[in-house]
Design an enzyme around this catalytic site. Structure first.
Site, PDB file in Angstrom:
ATOM      1  N   SER A  59       0.850  -1.191   0.000  1.00  0.00           N
ATOM      2  CA  SER A  59       0.000   0.000   0.000  1.00  0.00           C
ATOM      3  C   SER A  59       0.884   1.240   0.000  1.00  0.00           C
ATOM      4  O   SER A  59       2.111   1.149   0.006  1.00  0.00           O
ATOM      5  CB  SER A  59      -0.897   0.007   1.230  1.00  0.00           C
ATOM      6  OG  SER A  59      -0.149   0.395   2.365  1.00  0.00           O
ATOM      7  N   LYS A  60       0.244   2.382   0.016  1.00  0.00           N
ATOM      8  CA  LYS A  60       0.937   3.675   0.008  1.00  0.00           C
ATOM      9  C   LYS A  60       2.040   3.754   1.070  1.00  0.00           C
ATOM     10  O   LYS A  60       3.057   4.409   0.875  1.00  0.00           O
ATOM     11  CB  LYS A  60      -0.076   4.797   0.278  1.00  0.00           C
ATOM     12  CG  LYS A  60      -0.570   5.479  -0.989  1.00  0.00           C
ATOM     13  CD  LYS A  60       0.189   6.788  -1.223  1.00  0.00           C
ATOM     14  CE  LYS A  60       0.074   7.368  -2.613  1.00  0.00           C
ATOM     15  NZ  LYS A  60       1.142   7.060  -3.536  1.00  0.00           N
TER      16      LYS A  60
END
Ligand code: GLU
Length: 439
Positions: free
Chosen positions: A211-212
């Site tokens: 994810s980010k």
């Protein structure tokens, strides 16, 4: 006769091209190119709220940046078009009607729903995950067309994969549980199945789903961070695959010739940013000075450095001198800033470490250096060797002071190489700023 491989990458244009999508696209592309097959780009834009033409364009340019060219697609056409699902609604409608007329589906208002047969064992051999068997009871009835006439993903994907003559469905493991549903649809139509290969999940180094938090997620961010397409290509190819030997750094041609779906592992792949940097650096080292110049210039400009005030030959020599320093073109631009301007040196280095004792000694050294007959590395080295011997100081002490004054950095290429390239006048100017040689 060997079959002609046809694979597809089927992104939904609801966001930029992410690492996961780039990875799936890359593996499809590799398999198509390795087998001499066809790589199809199909846009799955049936989510009317979230799909945009802009995203479709960004995905395409992300693929182009990675060097993943497609043979058929919305922009190129082909014999199996249209390649946007929103342009194939008629096709889904007629196929839904076929299933209705055969009693495999029923209407619920405007929607069309597939009746999942009971007591059926669904089994397929995944090229990566091996045999997967599910009981049809696991699944609820499958919506084929929603009340707005738009197909659901599972239905549209089956109709398209079949009518586009796709022979291999290669996609992320998050679709494994969809595959038995899709197989039920193939069976209802009486269609032969394509082969399936699901790609392993990509995890961050903390073993959590990527994810980010783990860093840049879209392919474009890598470009803007100064990664090379070849570096990202190489890194993505290593997520769940390897060439079967120790080699970690390879170019596209090697990857195409070595790629085998049978070597793809089901073990989750770990996305290690350090490794991505390392691989990118290896590709940077393989670039010619001309290419490096093209790649680094935008970052120099971004740093406000006066690229236009120098000759291209001078800047290319500076990049050669950098000799593989920097893991990205952005870093390389930063690390080499002192070749373009003295300003960053002044902002980094104040010479506060030079007490009067050190200054007096260095003063003599710089005075002699500046009047050398010939301004090149060997004459500077030669003079310095004699001078340190005569003065009983260490070579590195002199070189270190000189390095700080010319570059404002603790590490740099050989300082006499730097001095030779900067030229006597520029070196004299930088020394003078720090008070050398004194009056
Ligand atoms: N549009 C789907 C996705 O982006 C495609 C999945 C597939 O390849 O079947 O996940």
């Amino acid at each position: 006769m060997t079959e002609h491989v046809r694979v597809r990458f089927a992104p939904s244009p609801t966001g930029a091209l992410h690492i996961g999508g780039g990875h799936t696209a890359l593996f499809n592309w590799l398999w198509a190119r390795h087998t001499g097959g066809t790589f199809v780009l199909r846009i799955e834009d049936t989510d009317r709220q979230r799909s945009t033409v802009e995203y479709e364009k960004t995905i395409m340019s992300g693929m182009q940046w990675l060097g993943l060219d497609w043979d058929e697609g919305p922009d190129r056409g082909g014999d199996f078009g249209p390649y946007r699902q929103s342009e194939r609604l008629e096709m889904y409608r007629t196929h839904a009607e076929l299933l209705l007329s055969e009693g495999c589906a029923y209407r619920d208002g405007e929607a069309v729903i597939f009746r999942v047969p009971q007591g059926k064992t669904i089994s397929f051999d995944d090229a990566v995950y091996g045999n997967i068997t599910m009981q049809s009871e696991t699944y609820k009835d499958i919506v084929l067309l929603k009340s707005d006439g738009f197909p659901t993903y599972n239905f549209a994907a089956v109709v398209d994969d079949y009518t586009m003559d796709i022979t291999w469905v290669i996609r992320g493991e998050d679709h494994i549980m969809n595959t038995p549903k899709q197989i039920l649809l193939y069976d209802a139509f009486g269609w032969r199945l394509p082969r399936f290969a699901h790609l392993p999940m990509i995890l961050g180094t903390d073993k959590k789903k990527l994810s980010k938090r783990h860093g840049a997620t879209s392919v474009y961010e890598y470009r803007d961070l100064g990664f090379l397409p070849d570096g990202v290509f190489n890194f993505l190819a290593l997520l769940g695959w390897n060439p079967g030997d120790e080699r970690e750094v390879f170019d596209r041609k090697e990857a195409v010739s070595l790629f085998e779906l049978s070597r793809v592992t089901k073990k989750a792949a770990v996305f290690d940013m350090n490794k991505c940097h390392h691989i990118n650096q290896e590709h940077l080292k393989r670039c010619s000075p001309e290419t490096l110049f093209e790649l680094v210039s935008p970052f120099w400009k971004e740093l406000g450095l006066p690229v236009e005030s120098h000759s291209r030959a001078f800047l290319e020599k500076a990049l050669v001198l950098m000799g593989g320093r920097g893991q990205t073109t952005r870093e390389l631009a930063e690390y080499s800033d002192y070749f373009l301007s003295f300003a960053p040196v002044i902002s980094r280095y104040t010479a506060s470490d030079l007490d009067p004792g050190k200054r007096a000694l260095l003063d003599d050294f710089f005075r002699k250096l500046l009047v050398l007959d010939v301004w090149n590395v060997s004459s500077m080295e030669e003079m310095t060797r004699r001078w340190v011997e005569a003065n009983g100081v260490k070579m590195k002490d002199v070189a270190m002071a000189f390095r700080w004054i010319l570059t404002g950095r603790k590490v740099s290429p050989g300082i006499f190489e730097v001095a030779e390239l900067l030229g006597r006048d520029e070196v004299a100017k930088r020394l003078a700023h720090y008070g050398f040689p004194g009056a």
